[in-house]
Design a protein around this motif. Structure first.
Motif, PDB file in Angstrom:
ATOM      1  N   ARG A  78     -13.908 -13.460  -0.755  1.00 60.01           N
ATOM      2  CA  ARG A  78     -13.600 -13.812   0.643  1.00 60.01           C
ATOM      3  C   ARG A  78     -14.394 -15.064   1.028  1.00 60.01           C
ATOM      4  N   ILE A 130     -14.406 -21.422   5.412  1.00 59.01           N
ATOM      5  CA  ILE A 130     -14.563 -22.875   5.326  1.00 59.01           C
ATOM      6  C   ILE A 130     -15.051 -23.371   6.680  1.00 59.01           C
ATOM      7  N   ARG A 179     -10.961 -29.447   5.707  1.00 60.12           N
ATOM      8  CA  ARG A 179     -10.679 -28.008   5.602  1.00 60.12           C
ATOM      9  C   ARG A 179      -9.371 -27.775   4.851  1.00 60.12           C
ATOM     10  N   GLU A 180      -8.365 -28.569   5.170  1.00 59.88           N
ATOM     11  CA  GLU A 180      -7.064 -28.438   4.516  1.00 59.88           C
ATOM     12  C   GLU A 180      -7.170 -28.702   3.017  1.00 59.88           C
ATOM     13  N   ARG A 221      -8.957 -25.761   1.330  1.00 55.73           N
ATOM     14  CA  ARG A 221      -8.045 -24.621   1.271  1.00 55.73           C
ATOM     15  C   ARG A 221      -7.024 -24.827   0.149  1.00 55.73           C
ATOM     16  N   GLY A 222      -6.493 -26.037   0.043  1.00 57.23           N
ATOM     17  CA  GLY A 222      -5.530 -26.336  -1.018  1.00 57.23           C
ATOM     18  C   GLY A 222      -6.115 -26.178  -2.408  1.00 57.23           C
ATOM     19  N   LEU A 282      -8.649 -24.224  -3.179  1.00 56.41           N
ATOM     20  CA  LEU A 282      -8.960 -22.803  -3.384  1.00 56.41           C
ATOM     21  C   LEU A 282      -7.731 -21.989  -3.758  1.00 56.41           C
ATOM     22  N   VAL A 283      -6.558 -22.382  -3.263  1.00 51.43           N
ATOM     23  CA  VAL A 283      -5.323 -21.672  -3.590  1.00 51.43           C
ATOM     24  C   VAL A 283      -5.113 -21.615  -5.094  1.00 51.43           C
ATOM     25  N   GLU A 337      -9.615 -15.576  -1.175  1.00 53.37           N
ATOM     26  CA  GLU A 337      -8.943 -15.352   0.097  1.00 53.37           C
ATOM     27  C   GLU A 337      -9.727 -16.098   1.174  1.00 53.37           C
ATOM     28  N   VAL A 338      -9.116 -17.116   1.764  1.00 58.01           N
ATOM     29  CA  VAL A 338      -9.751 -17.826   2.870  1.00 58.01           C
ATOM     30  C   VAL A 338      -9.538 -16.967   4.112  1.00 58.01           C
ATOM     31  N   GLU A 349     -11.315 -20.469   8.949  1.00 54.85           N
ATOM     32  CA  GLU A 349     -11.647 -21.890   8.921  1.00 54.85           C
ATOM     33  C   GLU A 349     -12.194 -22.222  10.298  1.00 54.85           C
TER      34      GLU A 349
END
Length: 132
Positions: free
Chosen positions: A2, A5, A13-14, A17-18, A20-21, A27-28, A31
């Motif tokens: 878990r 960000i 942040r985007e 997140r990208g 980390l996918v 699991e984000v 943010e």
């Protein structure tokens, strides 16, 4: 794992997140744009990892990390910043790793592996629930 960000730049942040996918069991869960909201999100969501920018309005990432050190269980902290001159302060705040933007996928993967090692050690040292 878990993850929260915390970065005041929406594009940063985007991007995180990208990245980390593509990293598997991530699991984000939140943010947030600053350290204060990071602390609130951590108290509420109990993440395994907080990806923290250093330069944020209000409570910066270094101060947030110092507060997070008192959390139980303490989430792992990895700094993601545009500046490499805060590394010593970051490790004094017990950061697991220090990534310089733009974050490269292979460096993020290495940091996540360090976090997994940290989490495994934390679980092994936790006292058993029945007191043994």
């Amino acid at each position: 794992m878990r993850v929260i960000i915390a970065d005041d730049e929406p594009l940063a942040r985007e991007r995180l997140r990208g990245l980390l996918v593509d990293m598997g069991d991530i699991e984000v869960v939140a943010e947030v744009p600053d350290g204060q909201q990071a602390l609130h999100a951590c108290a509420e969501l109990n993440p395994d990892l907080v990806l923290l920018d250093i330069a944020m309005p209000g409570i910066d990432g270094l101060e947030a990390a110092r507060h997070l050190a008192a959390f139980e269980p303490r989430p792992a902290v990895v700094f993601c910043t545009a500046y490499d001159d805060h590394a010593l302060s970051a490790f004094e705040a017990e950061a697991i790793d220090y990534l310089v933007k733009p974050v490269r996928p292979e460096r993020l993967a290495a940091a996540l592996q360090r976090v997994r090692t940290f989490a495994a050690g934390r679980q092994q040292s936790a006292p058993a629930a029945d007191g043994r």
